[in-house]
Design a protein around this motif. Structure first.
Motif, PDB file in Angstrom:
ATOM      1  N   UNK A  32       0.862  -1.183   0.000  1.00  0.00           N
ATOM      2  CA  UNK A  32       0.000   0.000   0.000  1.00  0.00           C
ATOM      3  C   UNK A  32       0.895   1.229   0.000  1.00  0.00           C
ATOM      4  N   UNK A  33       0.302   2.361  -0.326  1.00  0.00           N
ATOM      5  CA  UNK A  33       1.089   3.591  -0.455  1.00  0.00           C
ATOM      6  C   UNK A  33       0.421   4.706   0.333  1.00  0.00           C
ATOM      7  N   UNK A  34       1.244   5.502   0.976  1.00  0.00           N
ATOM      8  CA  UNK A  34       0.777   6.696   1.661  1.00  0.00           C
ATOM      9  C   UNK A  34       1.542   7.884   1.128  1.00  0.00           C
ATOM     10  N   UNK A  35       0.869   9.027   1.058  1.00  0.00           N
ATOM     11  CA  UNK A  35       1.526  10.232   0.535  1.00  0.00           C
ATOM     12  C   UNK A  35       1.258  11.417   1.446  1.00  0.00           C
ATOM     13  N   UNK A  36       2.070  12.443   1.261  1.00  0.00           N
ATOM     14  CA  UNK A  36       1.877  13.707   1.975  1.00  0.00           C
ATOM     15  C   UNK A  36       2.407  14.831   1.097  1.00  0.00           C
ATOM     16  N   UNK A  37       1.930  16.026   1.366  1.00  0.00           N
ATOM     17  CA  UNK A  37       2.404  17.191   0.632  1.00  0.00           C
ATOM     18  C   UNK A  37       2.074  17.131  -0.850  1.00  0.00           C
ATOM     19  N   UNK A  38       0.916  16.583  -1.167  1.00  0.00           N
ATOM     20  CA  UNK A  38       0.534  16.496  -2.577  1.00  0.00           C
ATOM     21  C   UNK A  38       1.386  15.506  -3.352  1.00  0.00           C
ATOM     22  N   UNK A  39       1.976  14.555  -2.659  1.00  0.00           N
ATOM     23  CA  UNK A  39       2.760  13.518  -3.321  1.00  0.00           C
ATOM     24  C   UNK A  39       4.256  13.759  -3.315  1.00  0.00           C
ATOM     25  N   UNK A  40       4.733  14.809  -2.631  1.00  0.00           N
ATOM     26  CA  UNK A  40       6.184  15.040  -2.598  1.00  0.00           C
ATOM     27  C   UNK A  40       6.897  14.041  -1.696  1.00  0.00           C
ATOM     28  N   UNK A  41       6.145  13.417  -0.782  1.00  0.00           N
ATOM     29  CA  UNK A  41       6.687  12.330   0.033  1.00  0.00           C
ATOM     30  C   UNK A  41       5.746  11.143  -0.130  1.00  0.00           C
ATOM     31  N   UNK A  42       6.322  10.007  -0.522  1.00  0.00           N
ATOM     32  CA  UNK A  42       5.553   8.780  -0.713  1.00  0.00           C
ATOM     33  C   UNK A  42       6.204   7.678   0.108  1.00  0.00           C
ATOM     34  N   UNK A  43       5.379   6.942   0.830  1.00  0.00           N
ATOM     35  CA  UNK A  43       5.858   5.822   1.640  1.00  0.00           C
ATOM     36  C   UNK A  43       5.071   4.581   1.234  1.00  0.00           C
ATOM     37  N   UNK A  44       5.803   3.494   1.010  1.00  0.00           N
ATOM     38  CA  UNK A  44       5.161   2.222   0.696  1.00  0.00           C
ATOM     39  C   UNK A  44       5.356   1.283   1.876  1.00  0.00           C
ATOM     40  N   UNK A  45       4.285   0.533   2.180  1.00  0.00           N
ATOM     41  CA  UNK A  45       4.323  -0.418   3.293  1.00  0.00           C
ATOM     42  C   UNK A  45       3.665  -1.715   2.854  1.00  0.00           C
TER      43      UNK A  45
END
Length: 104
Positions: A32-45
């Motif tokens: 799954x993917x999480x984002x912040x800042x309109x997609x400037x930071x993306x984290x996959x878990x």
């Protein structure tokens, strides 16, 4: 007759435990993917809440505002973990439905 019902019930429980373990193993492979800042930071878990990747766009890196980047990373991680929880609930919910088990 009672013993036959008990044996049948135990077989059903063992089958359900096996299916649940298989579903939990599959969660390791689902991402799954999480984002912040309109997609400037993306984290996959993984579906088991293991962080497997972090991507930071260059525009998110401001040496004069490290706090902002840290906040974005925390927000993206929390977003990814929320999605992992939702995925686990979707995949495992059929096994725990009506059981009132803590943590599910």
């Amino acid at each position: 007759m009672m013993r036959g019902n008990m044996n049948n019930m135990m077989r059903q429980v063992q089958k359900m435990q096996k299916q649940m373990a298989e579903a939990q193993d599959k969660l390791k492979e689902e991402i799954v993917e999480g984002t912040a800042g309109g997609g400037v930071v993306t984290v996959k878990a993984s579906g088991q809440k293991q962080i497997v990747d972090v991507a930071i766009q260059p525009e998110a890196v401001d040496p004069d505002d490290v706090d902002m980047l840290q906040d974005l990373i925390v927000a993206a991680v929390n977003d990814a973990l929320t999605h992992a929880d939702e995925l686990a609930a979707k995949r495992l919910g059929k096994f725990t439905q009506g059981m009132n088990l803590p943590g599910f």
